[in-house]
Scaffold this motif. Structure first.
Motif, short mmCIF file in Angstrom:
data_model
loop_
_atom_site.label_atom_id
_atom_site.label_comp_id
_atom_site.label_asym_id
_atom_site.label_seq_id
_atom_site.Cartn_x
_atom_site.Cartn_y
_atom_site.Cartn_z
N LYS A 146 26.14 14.55 59.19
CA LYS A 146 27.28 15.43 59.47
C LYS A 146 26.90 16.47 60.51
CE LYS A 146 29.33 14.94 54.86
NZ LYS A 146 29.72 15.63 53.61
N TRP A 147 27.80 16.66 61.45
CA TRP A 147 27.56 17.61 62.54
C TRP A 147 28.55 18.76 62.43
CZ3 TRP A 147 24.95 16.53 67.57
CH2 TRP A 147 24.09 15.42 67.49
N ASP A 148 28.06 19.94 62.75
CA ASP A 148 28.97 21.07 62.94
C ASP A 148 29.80 20.79 64.19
OD1 ASP A 148 29.19 23.95 64.52
OD2 ASP A 148 29.61 24.09 62.36
N SER A 149 31.11 21.08 64.12
CA SER A 149 32.00 20.73 65.24
C SER A 149 31.57 21.38 66.55
CB SER A 149 33.45 21.12 64.91
OG SER A 149 33.53 22.51 64.64
N ALA A 150 31.12 22.64 66.48
CA ALA A 150 30.67 23.34 67.69
C ALA A 150 29.43 22.68 68.27
CB ALA A 150 30.39 24.81 67.38
N GLN A 151 28.49 22.30 67.40
CA GLN A 151 27.28 21.63 67.86
C GLN A 151 27.60 20.28 68.49
OE1 GLN A 151 24.61 21.37 64.53
NE2 GLN A 151 23.73 23.39 64.89
N LEU A 152 28.51 19.54 67.86
CA LEU A 152 28.88 18.22 68.38
C LEU A 152 29.51 18.34 69.76
CD1 LEU A 152 29.10 15.19 67.90
CD2 LEU A 152 31.30 15.59 66.77
N ILE A 153 30.42 19.31 69.93
CA ILE A 153 31.07 19.51 71.23
C ILE A 153 30.03 19.91 72.28
CG2 ILE A 153 32.70 20.94 72.51
CD1 ILE A 153 34.39 21.07 69.95
N LEU A 154 29.11 20.81 71.90
CA LEU A 154 28.07 21.26 72.83
C LEU A 154 27.21 20.08 73.28
CD1 LEU A 154 26.46 23.51 74.26
CD2 LEU A 154 25.11 23.75 72.15
N VAL A 155 26.77 19.26 72.31
CA VAL A 155 25.92 18.11 72.65
C VAL A 155 26.67 17.12 73.52
CG1 VAL A 155 24.76 16.10 71.67
CG2 VAL A 155 24.42 18.33 70.63
N GLN A 156 27.94 16.88 73.22
CA GLN A 156 28.72 15.92 74.00
C GLN A 156 28.98 16.42 75.42
OE1 GLN A 156 32.17 15.21 71.52
NE2 GLN A 156 31.24 13.41 70.57
N VAL A 157 29.30 17.71 75.58
CA VAL A 157 29.58 18.26 76.90
C VAL A 157 28.31 18.28 77.76
CG1 VAL A 157 30.27 20.32 78.18
CG2 VAL A 157 31.57 19.62 76.17
N VAL A 158 27.25 18.89 77.20
CA VAL A 158 25.99 18.98 77.95
C VAL A 158 25.43 17.57 78.20
CG1 VAL A 158 23.61 19.83 77.91
CG2 VAL A 158 25.47 21.27 77.04
N GLY A 159 25.48 16.73 77.17
CA GLY A 159 24.97 15.37 77.32
C GLY A 159 25.74 14.57 78.35
N SER A 160 27.06 14.75 78.40
CA SER A 160 27.88 14.03 79.38
C SER A 160 27.54 14.45 80.80
CB SER A 160 29.36 14.26 79.09
OG SER A 160 29.72 13.75 77.83
N LEU A 161 27.34 15.76 81.00
CA LEU A 161 26.95 16.25 82.34
C LEU A 161 25.60 15.66 82.74
CD1 LEU A 161 28.03 20.01 82.06
CD2 LEU A 161 29.17 18.19 83.34
#
Length: 351
Positions: free
Chosen positions: A24-39
């Motif tokens: 389970k991921w915290d929503s803020a952490q998941l968004i951060l990882v997805q945004v930074v990871g996508s860049l």
């Protein structure tokens, strides 16, 4: 026929619940990882594609070392694709994956890591051969280099497919790991230990190269004056590879150690909390490599600029054609054409 005690038709949620792994991921952490990871992934795909294009288009790079470097860039390019797939199939989505979908997700990562590691090992051997002969480039033929590249990918694909071929815990849930809930703990031990051993082998190779070069230069120094800098050129390419290897070890060793701890069934080690940050560290490695190539190799950076200029000129030409509703004349096309091949000569060696 599949064993009745096997669970091939279950979703990944079943395995996460069985082995106690909490993804389970915290929503803020998941968004951060997805945004930074996508860049990061966008940069990985574009920059490594440029490295491959630079080696293909610049005749100064038509040597075994650079062919293998392009193959390393290809493995990083695959890693970028694997990370994109992983970024959007992790967290809550990972619980909804089928067993086959999970094997595909992890298989892409394992293939890219195996290819990167195998490429670095082959490059280390190529550098060893060239330095022992005191040459900038080895005498490996294009045929042998091609065979090495094919061998690298064959081994990498096999390593990535091993869990789906049977080394898993789908039929024996007591052997399942936490980080990869359908992978056997014994497989994680094999995977992490084998990669760490390859790290040590490469370090040993470069230590042997370093001691040989140091001894060689100490012998040559009293007998040469102005020519010693020219004779030291084999070590310059090694500096680039050593920085790449150092970055790889720095980014991947923590993840391999955590995999090993999970394989050893360390109950006190909270491996699941480290998973997401180790993922970003692994992504960072594929970001760093193209930067290292361009920083350590002036010729590579010049070729990058020529490629970008070529793309820019092509875009402007296309816009001009559409605006004027007529094709460019042959004279205009000749004047604005791009070439990434510099004047004839031997390759500049990175410092």
């Amino acid at each position: 026929m599949q064993n009745s005690s096997c669970h091939y038709n279950e979703s990944m949620s079943f395995f996460y619940n069985k082995n106690g792994g909490d993804d389970k991921w915290d929503s803020a952490q998941l968004i951060l990882v997805q945004v930074v990871g996508s860049l990061f992934c966008c940069f990985i795909l574009v920059s490594n594609a440029m490295v491959i294009a630079a080696v293909v288009t610049n005749k100064r790079f038509h040597y075994p070392f650079y062919y293998l470097l392009a193959n390393l860039a290809a493995s990083d390019f695959l890693a970028g694709i694997a990370y994109v797939y992983l970024m959007f199939n992790t967290g809550p989505v990972s619980r909804k994956l089928t067993v086959r979908g999970y094997f595909i997700r992890q298989g892409l990562l394992d293939i890219s890591l195996s290819a990167s590691l195998a490429n670095l090992l082959v490059i280390a051997l190529e550098r060893y051969i060239s330095v022992m002969n005191w040459k900038v480039h080895s005498n490996l033929t294009k045929r042998r280099v091609t065979l090495l590249i094919v061998l690298v990918w064959a081994i990498s694909i096999f390593m990535g497919a091993v869990p789906s071929l049977g080394w898993n815990c789908i039929c024996d849930l007591d052997r399942c790991s936490q980080l990869a809930p359908i992978f056997s703990r014994s497989y994680l031990i094999f995977w992490s230990v084998s990669n760490l051993v390859v790290f040590l082998v490469m370090v040993a190779i470069y230590m042997r190269i370093y001691t040989y070069v140091k001894k060689k230069t100490s012998v040559l120094m009293p007998h040469t004056s102005g020519s010693i800098n020219r004779k030291r050129t084999p070590i310059k390419l090694i500096k680039t590879v050593m920085v790449v290897l150092g970055a790889f070890v720095f980014c991947w060793t923590p993840g391999l150690v955590v995999l090993l701890l999970d394989g050893l069934n360390c109950q006190r080690c909270n491996v699941m909390k480290l998973k997401r940050w180790l993922l970003l560290l692994a992504v960072l490695n594929s970001v760093m490599n193209p930067c290292i190539y361009s920083y350590k190799d002036e010729e590579m950076w010049t070729t990058f600029k020529n490629l970008m200029r070529c793309i820019g000129n092509g875009t402007r030409r296309q816009r001009s054609t559409k605006a004027n509703s007529r094709p460019l004349s042959s004279g205009q096309d000749t004047r604005s054409s791009c070439t990434t091949n510099p004047p004839n000569g031997r390759p500049d060696v990175p410092s």
